[in-house]
Structure formats: C-alpha cells, structure tokens
Design a protein around this motif. Structure first.
Motif, mmCIF file in Angstrom:
data_model
loop_
_atom_site.group_PDB
_atom_site.id
_atom_site.type_symbol
_atom_site.label_atom_id
_atom_site.label_comp_id
_atom_site.label_asym_id
_atom_site.label_seq_id
_atom_site.Cartn_x
_atom_site.Cartn_y
_atom_site.Cartn_z
ATOM 1 N N SER A 289 44.947 80.508 45.730
ATOM 2 C CA SER A 289 45.818 79.642 44.939
ATOM 3 C C SER A 289 46.420 78.532 45.802
ATOM 4 C CB SER A 289 46.928 80.477 44.306
ATOM 5 O OG SER A 289 47.856 79.640 43.638
ATOM 6 N N ASP A 292 43.713 76.093 46.929
ATOM 7 C CA ASP A 292 43.376 75.194 45.821
ATOM 8 C C ASP A 292 44.468 74.149 45.628
ATOM 9 O OD1 ASP A 292 41.064 76.593 45.395
ATOM 10 O OD2 ASP A 292 41.840 77.784 43.711
ATOM 11 N N ALA A 293 45.735 74.590 45.754
ATOM 12 C CA ALA A 293 46.854 73.652 45.615
ATOM 13 C C ALA A 293 46.832 72.613 46.734
ATOM 14 C CB ALA A 293 48.174 74.410 45.623
ATOM 15 N N ALA A 295 44.169 71.603 48.403
ATOM 16 C CA ALA A 295 43.054 70.689 48.152
ATOM 17 C C ALA A 295 43.427 69.677 47.077
ATOM 18 C CB ALA A 295 41.813 71.475 47.751
ATOM 19 N N ALA A 296 44.095 70.170 46.030
ATOM 20 C CA ALA A 296 44.517 69.271 44.949
ATOM 21 C C ALA A 296 45.537 68.252 45.455
ATOM 22 C CB ALA A 296 45.101 70.089 43.796
ATOM 23 N N ALA A 297 46.462 68.728 46.279
ATOM 24 C CA ALA A 297 47.471 67.815 46.839
ATOM 25 C C ALA A 297 46.822 66.774 47.743
ATOM 26 C CB ALA A 297 48.519 68.615 47.608
ATOM 27 N N LYS A 298 45.835 67.208 48.496
ATOM 28 C CA LYS A 298 45.123 66.273 49.374
ATOM 29 C C LYS A 298 44.388 65.218 48.551
ATOM 30 C CE LYS A 298 41.863 66.194 53.239
ATOM 31 N NZ LYS A 298 40.986 67.024 54.099
ATOM 32 N N ASP A 299 43.738 65.663 47.476
ATOM 33 C CA ASP A 299 43.043 64.717 46.599
ATOM 34 C C ASP A 299 44.029 63.750 45.958
ATOM 35 O OD1 ASP A 299 40.636 65.894 47.189
ATOM 36 O OD2 ASP A 299 40.592 67.163 45.398
ATOM 37 N N ALA A 300 45.189 64.277 45.565
ATOM 38 C CA ALA A 300 46.211 63.421 44.951
ATOM 39 C C ALA A 300 46.717 62.379 45.948
ATOM 40 C CB ALA A 300 47.373 64.274 44.447
#
Length: 504
Positions: A289, A292-293, A295-300
């Motif tokens: 979790s 994934d968070a 990775a999502a924060a990095k993409d954002a």
C-alpha cells in the motif's frame, strides 16, 4: 655663440633676423593656440528649468567632455566629465547601466574610490564621481563631478541607455514606418494575460511543491517499511529453521521423555513461525500500500513538474510588459532582442532575457550603415514618440532603416506591446563579447580608440540562457560559447558569441 651671431648678422642682415624671430614667435603662438583648442571648452553643470522626469538616456561626448541626461521631454541635466586619457580611451559605443554601487572601490586601480558608481560593462567601464581636471584623464571610465554623481544616482535605474559618442550628439524627433507601433488592445490583453498566468503559475508552483513534499514523505515511509520487511523476513526464516529443527529432534527421539520435550519444542516453534508469518504478511500488505502510494505520489510530482510550463508562459507574458531592445548588426546580418527580467543575480546586476536571435535582411550589406539609436521616449496619439541619435556616420538614420527588413514574425511578437524606453539600435558593429546574460547590448565603435576597454580583461566564459532546463530561479545557464559567423572586424576578441537554443 657671439661670434656665430655676428657672422649671421653680417650674412643675413638685421631685417632677416627680425623676420626669423617674428616667424618663431608666430609659430609658438600658433602651437599654443592649437594646444588650447585641443582641450574642450569647460562645461558647467546645468539643470533644465522644469520639473524633470526619470532619465531615459545619457549621452557622453568625448570631444566636448560632457554628459547630458534626457527624460521623455528632452534635456534635464548636463555636467562636465573626464573620460579616458590617451592609450586608455573610453570606448565610444552603445551601452546600458547594468549595476549600481553607492560606495564602490576599484579592484583594478589600488582600491581607488569611485563613489556612486554606475557600471556599463562587467570588465570595468563605469560612470562615477571623480576629480575633473578639465580634460580626459581617467583610465577608461567616465568621471562626473562628485555632487552631480550623487544627485544622479537615485534617479537612474538598471537598463538606462548610455551612449558614448566621439563628438557631440543629441536625440532628435524621428518617425519611420519600421518603428514599433503598439496596439492598445494588445497591451490591455497582455496585462490581463500576465496577471492570469502569474496566478496560475503560483498555484501550479504551490501544487508542485506540495506534490514533491508528499512524494518525499511517501518515499521515506516506504523505505522505512522496506527495512522492517527485511527484519520480519529474517525472523520468519529463523522461526521456520527452529520448527524444522524441532521436527528433526522429534523424529530422532528415542525415549518417551525425549519425545515429549521435542513435541513441546515443536509446538512452540510452530506458534512462533505462525506469528512471524502473520506479521510478515501484514507488513507486506502495508508495504504494498505504501509503495503504491509512493509511486502515485512520485507520478503526481512528475505531472506537477510538467505543468510548470505555466511558469514559462507567465514569464513570457510578464516580459511582454517590459520595454524591448532590438539590436541589428550589419557585421553579423542578425537581429537580437533583449528584455530585462529584473531577476537579481547573486554576483550583481540583473538577468536579461536574450532568446530572440534571427537573421535579418539588409540591403547593400557591404555598404556602411552607421550607428543609430532609436528610442521610444513616451506614448503618443499614434502609439509611441521616437527619437534618433547618430554617433557613427554611414547612412543617415532614415536611410539606415530603409535598408532593413525586420522579419514579420519578430514584429508580430514584440511590436504590439512595445512600451516607452523600447529601442532599436542599428550598427555596422558586431555585439561586443561584454554582452552577456547580465547586460543589455554592448557595442563598441571599431573606428574609435578603445584603449581603456581593450586593456581590461574581457568577461569570458559566461553562462548563457538555454532551453534545456529550468534552474531554481527560472533560468538554466550553460557554458557553451560558439564562434560567430560574420563579416568580422578585428577587435581583440571582444565579440559576443551567440546562444544555440531558445526558451522563449
């Protein structure tokens, strides 16, 4: 001597001797008059009998050793100066103020005091207060009366045009179809767009910063969980090993007592292994979790960074509301555009945008065109009121502009929002290498003495604006000088060298 004089008197006679003496006296008087004529008539300080506006340009006359300042309505201040002496001459040409220091001491000449210094080249040419003996006597700077320099210091600003002319020169009212004509609607739209984009850029920057911080926090948490996972995996491996050992002990037990101990050991090991497995599975789920968070924060954060193009657009919109300076060189057959970004540079001065550099068409390119400075002094009913100053003869100002065709796309980008203080400089000269990211245009007349300029070490290997990246202050600079293809005139390596990439 007496004997020779007696012989001469007998040979030439008294009348001839008198004639020779008269000729000698006349020659002495002529030489004395020539010496007096070589020195300019002393100039006294003068102030226009009206309320003065902000100075737009200064014109230094080397011939008459004076400086005159002009606002939108004409001459406002005049004072005597002392320019460079023979061998250390102040360079004639086109400059602008690039730095101001109230209490400056020379790094070249024994810590000499140069109060109220207004620099026009980074290699050491400046206007400042100093002694005025009544003739050229400096090492290349322009000395002004101490009180005059002090009074002037707070009236001028970085970017003000400074023209150094070999002889007397003054701005004259001028009009021509090639001069920029702003559009009221374009100016109003540019102001609204600049404000809107500035707000958008601020919001985008705030979002990007928040996303960057969130990504950093998520990455730290994920890294911490990864370390915990390694520890739990090691504990599970150890518990499994203990269970395997208990199984082996139970299988090899011979007596009932040994079997009972082995069974007890196995049960404990099994419980420990089960607990370790439970903890490991829980940690893996949590880690997934968090990863994934992260990775999502990095993409954002990456997405927010890509949206920083809004900052670039905001910078462009803001630049459109700054006076624009254009330099057209017959030597390089190029047109250059500069605007002051007003971004301070740590070592002094302000950064100038220099992102338009294009070929330009000049009719009869082998014919001298002169050096002319056209300046928008104020708004008028038709757009802008312009003046012209000529400091190097070739064509007259009108014919010089008649020979030039400015690319339409350049006109479309800069003319509609042109403001007072905008300028067009037309010259036979290439830009000096003293033109860099912290200057407006620096151009020196090749046909005039430049001792005080050439003896100074040129400002070399300076960074230039590039389209590759953005630095912390909105600019990225690369050390990338390239040779300038042109009709060069030799001048001790003082040539500006162009940028490769653009970011505007």
């Amino acid at each position: 001597m007496t004997a020779q004089s007696t012989v001469a008197t007998r040979r030439w006679g008294v009348p001839a001797i008198v004639t020779l003496a008269a000729m000698a006296a006349l020659a002495a008087l002529t030489a004395d008059a020539a010496a007096r004529q070589a020195r300019p008539v002393p100039t006294t300080e003068a102030t226009a009998p009206r309320e003065a506006g902000e100075p737009i340009m200064a014109i230094v006359s080397i011939g008459s050793q004076q400086v005159t300042f002009y606002d939108a309505d004409g001459r406002i201040l005049r004072a005597p100066v002392s320019t460079g002496t023979t061998g250390r001459e102040t360079p004639a040409g086109v400059f602008a103020i690039i730095e101001q220091q109230k209490d400056h001491h020379s790094t070249l000449y024994d810590d000499a005091w140069m109060p109220n210094m207004q620099r026009i080249t980074w290699n050491g040419i400046a206007l400042h207060g100093g002694p005025l003996p009544g003739y050229a006597a400096s090492h290349g700077c322009v000395r002004m009366p101490y009180d005059f320099a002090e009074k002037l210091f707070d009236k001028t600003r970085i970017g003000m045009r400074v023209i150094i002319s070999p002889n007397d020169a003054a701005p004259v009212e001028f009009s021509h179809r090639a001069l920029f004509v702003p559009k009221a609607k374009a100016l109003a739209a540019a102001a609204v767009r600049a404000e809107s984009l500035a707000h958008e850029a601020a919001e985008t920057a705030k979002t990007a910063d928040e996303a960057k911080k969130a990504a950093a926090t998520a990455a730290r948490e994920a890294a911490s969980l990864t370390a915990s996972l390694r520890k739990l995996e090691w504990l599970k491996h150890r518990a499994d090993a203990e269970l395997a050992f208990a199984d082996k002990a139970l299988a090899t037990a011979k007596t009932d007592q040994a079997k009972a101990r082995a069974e007890e050991l196995k049960q404990k090991a099994a419980a420990k292994a089960a607990e370790a497995g439970t903890q490991l599975n829980r940690a893996k789920a949590e880690a997934k979790s968090k990863l994934d968070a992260a990775a999502a924060a990095k993409d954002a954060a990456k997405a927010a960074e890509t949206k920083k193009a809004a900052a670039k657009a905001a910078s462009e919109a803001k630049l459109a509301l700054e006076p624009v300076s254009v330099y057209i060189s017959r030597a390089t057959q190029k047109l250059y555009v500069r605007r002051n970004t007003h971004k301070r540079w740590p070592d002094g001065g302000e950064v100038f945008d220099a992102t338009i550099e294009v070929p330009v068409t000049i009719r009869n390119p082998d014919k001298p065109i002169g050096t002319h400075v056209f300046t928008a002094m104020a708004r008028s009913d038709t757009g802008l009121r312009w003046t012209a100053v000529t400091i190097d003869n070739g064509d007259d100002a009108k014919d010089a502009l008649d020979r030039i065709t400015i690319p339409q796309d350049v006109l479309d980008r800069i003319a509609p929002t042109a403001l007072p203080r905008s300028s067009i400089i037309v010259s036979d000269e290439s830009l000096s290498r003293e033109t860099n990211y912290r200057t407006e245009f620096v151009a020196v007349l090749n046909n005039q003495p430049q001792g005080g300029f050439l003896m100074r070490r040129p400002t070399i290997d300076v960074p230039v604006a590039s389209g590759n990246d953005w630095g912390n202050d909105g600019f990225f600079f690369q050390r990338n000088w390239n040779s300038q293809p042109a009709n060069r005139r030799p001048r001790a390596g003082q040539y500006y060298q162009p940028m490769q990439q653009r970011w505007w």
